[in-house]
Design an enzyme around this catalytic site. Structure first.
Site: not given
Ligand code: SAH
Length: 207
Positions: A52
Site C-alpha cells: 500500500s
Molecule cells: N499489508 C501488505 C499489503 C497487502 S496486499 C503490505 O504491507 O505489503 C494484500 C495481501 O493479502 C496479498 O499479499 C494477498 O496475497 C493477501 N491475501 C488475500 N486474501 C487473503 C486471505 N484470505 N488470507 C490471507 N491473505 C490474503
C-alpha cells in the site's frame, strides 16, 4: 516521505512517525522498484499483489490507536511492511498470508530486521487466528464485500477493526469498526482501492 505525505496530510502522532522512520520501506519492495520505495503511491510486489501507499499504511495504523500493549491481527501480510510498522507499535502481532511464497519471504525479512514481536502465519485470513484471540486491533489489507464474521468475533471489547469494504456500487471504503459495549459501531473513513480478499470469505466477483 514522512513530512510531505504523512505529516502534510494531518497525521502527527509521534509514535506513528517514529515507527515509519524506523522501518526501511525499500527492503519491502522488489529490487526493480526500489528507486520508487518512498514515492506517494502503492507498488507492485509479486504474485499480482501490492504494498500500500505509505499514507494509507499510516492512516490505517493511526485508526487502530495503538498504545503499545496490544495484541494485533493483520490479514494480508504481502510484503510485511504494514506488519513491521505494527510490530514497532504493539506488543504482539499475528499476520496471515494466503500465498506461501509471500508469507515465507516476509517472515524472513521481518526476522532479519529483528521484528520478533511479529509472527507470520500461512493460511486463510478470513478465518482469523483464533489461537491468540481476542485482539485489541485487527487490520485487513485486502478488500471484501463484508468483514468476515470470524474476524468480528475475534475483536476484543473496546477493540478497533480497519478494513477496505465494498459498497453497493462496487467502490471500496476504508471502514473503521469499533466494538463498544457489546455493539459494533461503523465509520466510513475514505475511498480506497485494494486487491481483493481471497479464500472462504473472499470477494468472489473480483477473484
Ligand atoms: N499489508 C501488505 C499489503 C497487502 S496486499 C503490505 O504491507 O505489503 C494484500 C495481501 O493479502 C496479498 O499479499 C494477498 O496475497 C493477501 N491475501 C488475500 N486474501 C487473503 C486471505 N484470505 N488470507 C490471507 N491473505 C490474503
Amino acid at each position: 516521505m514522512i513530512e510531505e505525505q504523512i505529516v502534510g496530510r494531518g497525521l502527527r502522532d509521534r509514535r506513528l512517525l517514529d515507527a515509519l522512520e524506523r522501518v526501511p520501506r525499500h527492503l519491502f519492495v522488489p529490487p526493480s522498484s526500489r528507486f520508487a520505495a518512498y514515492d506517494d503511491a502503492p507498488l507492485s510486489i509479486d504474485f499480482g499483489q501490492t504494498i500500500s501507499q505509505p499514507y494509507i499504511v499510516a492512516l490505517m495504523t493511526s485508526l487502530l490507536e495503538l498504545a503499545g500493549h496490544e495484541r494485533v491481527l493483520e490479514i494480508g501480510t504481502g510484503s510485511g511492511y504494514q506488519a513491521a510498522i505494527l510490530g514497532k507499535l504493539a506488543a504482539e502481532v499475528h499476520t496471515l498470508e494466503i500465498v506461501p511464497e509471500l508469507a515465507a519471504r516476509a517472515a524472513r525479512l521481518l526476522g532479519r530486521l529483528g521484528l520478533d514481536r511479529v509472527t507470520v502465519h500461512l493460511g486463510d485470513g478470513g478465518l482469523g487466528w483464533p489461537t491468540a484471540a481476542p485482539y485489541a486491533a485487527i487490520v485487513i489489507t485486502a478488500a471484501s464485500e463484508r468483514v468476515p464474521e470470524p474476524l468480528l468475533e475475534q475483536l476484543a471489547e473496546g477493540g478497533r477493526l480497519v478494513a477496505p469494504v465494498a459498497s453497493g456500487d462496487g467502490a471500496e471504503w476504508l471502514t473503521l469498526i469499533k466494538a463498544e459495549r457489546g455493539k459494533l459501531i461503523e465509520h466510513k473513513i475514505a475511498s480506497v482501492a485494494f486487491v481483493p480478499l481471497r479464500g472462504k470469505y473472499g470477494w468472489r466477483a473480483r477473484n
